[in-house]
Design an enzyme around this catalytic site. Sequence first.
Site, mmCIF file in Angstrom:
data_model
loop_
_atom_site.group_PDB
_atom_site.id
_atom_site.type_symbol
_atom_site.label_atom_id
_atom_site.label_comp_id
_atom_site.label_asym_id
_atom_site.label_seq_id
_atom_site.Cartn_x
_atom_site.Cartn_y
_atom_site.Cartn_z
ATOM 1 N N HIS A 155 0.813 -1.215 0.000
ATOM 2 C CA HIS A 155 0.000 0.000 0.000
ATOM 3 C C HIS A 155 0.849 1.269 0.000
ATOM 4 O O HIS A 155 0.333 2.347 -0.267
ATOM 5 C CB HIS A 155 -0.941 0.002 1.211
ATOM 6 C CG HIS A 155 -2.044 -1.002 1.076
ATOM 7 N ND1 HIS A 155 -3.307 -0.669 0.686
ATOM 8 C CD2 HIS A 155 -2.050 -2.349 1.235
ATOM 9 C CE1 HIS A 155 -4.063 -1.760 0.623
ATOM 10 N NE2 HIS A 155 -3.321 -2.791 0.958
ATOM 11 N N ASP A 357 3.534 9.301 -0.959
ATOM 12 C CA ASP A 357 2.354 8.538 -0.564
ATOM 13 C C ASP A 357 2.156 7.427 -1.583
ATOM 14 O O ASP A 357 2.355 7.648 -2.781
ATOM 15 C CB ASP A 357 1.111 9.458 -0.556
ATOM 16 C CG ASP A 357 0.204 9.198 0.637
ATOM 17 O OD1 ASP A 357 0.062 8.031 1.026
ATOM 18 O OD2 ASP A 357 -0.359 10.178 1.164
HETATM 19 P P1 ADQ Z 1 -2.984 6.191 4.661
HETATM 20 O O1 ADQ Z 1 -1.570 6.620 4.810
HETATM 21 O O2 ADQ Z 1 -3.736 6.046 5.929
HETATM 22 O O3 ADQ Z 1 -3.099 4.842 3.817
HETATM 23 P P2 ADQ Z 1 -4.920 7.532 2.761
HETATM 24 O O4 ADQ Z 1 -4.824 6.826 1.480
HETATM 25 O O5 ADQ Z 1 -5.095 8.992 2.609
HETATM 26 O O6 ADQ Z 1 -3.663 7.334 3.719
HETATM 27 O O7 ADQ Z 1 -6.170 6.917 3.509
HETATM 28 C C1 ADQ Z 1 -6.624 7.449 4.692
HETATM 29 C C2 ADQ Z 1 -8.089 7.084 4.922
HETATM 30 O O8 ADQ Z 1 -8.415 7.410 6.266
HETATM 31 C C3 ADQ Z 1 -9.027 7.869 4.027
HETATM 32 O O9 ADQ Z 1 -10.108 7.075 3.661
HETATM 33 C C4 ADQ Z 1 -9.471 9.028 4.914
HETATM 34 O O10 ADQ Z 1 -10.770 9.515 4.665
HETATM 35 C C5 ADQ Z 1 -9.399 8.408 6.294
HETATM 36 N N1 ADQ Z 1 -8.993 9.475 7.216
HETATM 37 C C6 ADQ Z 1 -7.872 10.202 7.185
HETATM 38 N N2 ADQ Z 1 -7.891 11.129 8.163
HETATM 39 C C7 ADQ Z 1 -9.058 10.997 8.791
HETATM 40 C C8 ADQ Z 1 -9.698 11.682 9.851
HETATM 41 N N3 ADQ Z 1 -9.137 12.728 10.427
HETATM 42 N N4 ADQ Z 1 -10.883 11.247 10.255
HETATM 43 C C9 ADQ Z 1 -11.482 10.232 9.636
HETATM 44 N N5 ADQ Z 1 -10.946 9.558 8.625
HETATM 45 C C10 ADQ Z 1 -9.761 9.934 8.204
HETATM 46 C C11 ADQ Z 1 -2.184 3.922 3.212
HETATM 47 C C12 ADQ Z 1 -1.144 4.523 2.270
HETATM 48 C C13 ADQ Z 1 -1.835 5.331 1.180
HETATM 49 C C14 ADQ Z 1 -2.840 4.459 0.454
HETATM 50 C C15 ADQ Z 1 -3.749 3.733 1.415
HETATM 51 C C16 ADQ Z 1 -4.622 2.715 0.707
HETATM 52 O O11 ADQ Z 1 -0.238 5.339 2.995
HETATM 53 O O12 ADQ Z 1 -0.894 5.868 0.273
HETATM 54 O O13 ADQ Z 1 -3.618 5.265 -0.412
HETATM 55 O O14 ADQ Z 1 -2.997 3.049 2.410
HETATM 56 O O15 ADQ Z 1 -3.872 1.805 -0.044
#
Ligand code: ADQ
Length: 455
Positions: A155, A357
């Site tokens: 991921h 990311d």
């Molecule tokens: P993350 O690093 O956690 O994931 P991201 O892809 O942005 O990053 O996903 C975060 C998820 O958590 C999103 O669905 C978002 O809405 C939710 N989220 C974030 N902050 C939040 C908050 N304050 N309150 C509620 N919900 C929140 C890892 C990798 C990424 C990759 C994903 C999926 O680092 O690059 O996209 O896995 O593979």
Amino acid sequence: MGRLVVVSNRIPVATARVGATGGLAVALADVLARQDALWIGWNGDVAEDPDPPSSRRMRRTEIVGFGLTPQMHAGFYAGFSNAVLWPLFHYRLGLVEYRREDYAVYNEVNERFARIVRERLAPDDTLWVHDYHLIPLARILRRQGVTNRIGFFLHIPWPAAEVFRSLPVHRDLAEALAHYDLVGFQTASHAHQFADYLGSGEGPSVEAFGRRFEIGGFPIGIDTQQFAEMASKSASGEAGARLAESTGNRALVIGVDRLDHSKGLPNRIAGFANFLARNPDWHGRVQYLQIAPVSRGEVANYRALRRELDGMAGRLNGKYAEFDWTPLRYINRGYPRKALAAFYRQARIGLVTPLRDGMNLVAKEYVAAQQASDPGVLVLSEFAGAAAELSGALKVNPYDADAIGDAIAQGLAMPFEERIARWKADYATVEANTAGVWARGYLATLEAARGLIAA
Ligand code: ADQ
């Protein structure tokens, strides 16, 4: 047909705790609705006498969770996974704290995962292993005679070869990956970087360490339609209404990230400060809302990051706030997805500027949440996996505070037609490449992968 056996560090939480590990469960919902499945992982418990494996059901999925000892947690989770692999794969070499003992514990915990998987595995099951915590799993299972199809999906980014080589155990880890039938990355470019390290040509079929396996880029998506509907329905809900009322007619700029080193939060606040410094006419007319729930708060350098951000947010507001205007609302808590969807929809600018990311789903959620008749502008780091897909976003180098400041100004001043055209292009992409498309595409490729051991 055999079951799908998902193995990930964390199993989905029973109660929908905000912003925690819901991500993978959402991404896999579509395939898990279509077949019987087993999902194995750590349940979050850490104790001297940790929980033995126990199982519960979530519709067609049996979920098996177990606990870790404090020693396992320190070496496997906080240590090798999150103080070595995470920072290294995100190009933050200065944050890497490598200890040989942690790597030993990382492998031991993978052995424990393997034991729990094997006790439950049927001959025609397909295994899908997720993320950097579990790289050695297939090698352990293969050594124990498991011949099932096993896929791996990373991921987070796969780094450039020279960066990966700075890991003392790079060779051992790459060799472990060669035991999967398919190693999937978020982007074609991450797959290329892995192939470049192996020196094995471009793929999809590669040969390394005496094994033949497949690699490829499989960009993860979201449930776009569901998210768009949620944004539209919750726009007038309680949280959305309160935000709208408190923002008034100021233009809203939003950032939503776990409080993590990869997300470039200090650089982003510096970028916003830069925008304010160079655009006095926007003072009092713009509102930046940064939601950043604390994550991995037990790791020392995450606490240091939090202190740094507290200082920056305080200084920014101290410098620019007026008695009736606070330019930055900086919040260390999570919100329900519904509320986030409503917030995204109100924002004129979505600021997604990670230093690196794998993908970044917030970027896709922001696009999905927009109102078709009046969409906002996505400002996106060129180092997020999503940048390869979202051609309509304003791309920035997140290390360049001037560029972030410029992009905010450009987004706020963007003519209506341009906003519509950019958003439409991105919405079409996000609508076409959903989480379901991602999971089905990956599993179809895994199904077709031969995974023969090279002679
Ligand atoms: P993350 O690093 O956690 O994931 P991201 O892809 O942005 O990053 O996903 C975060 C998820 O958590 C999103 O669905 C978002 O809405 C939710 N989220 C974030 N902050 C939040 C908050 N304050 N309150 C509620 N919900 C929140 C890892 C990798 C990424 C990759 C994903 C999926 O680092 O690059 O996209 O896995 O593979």
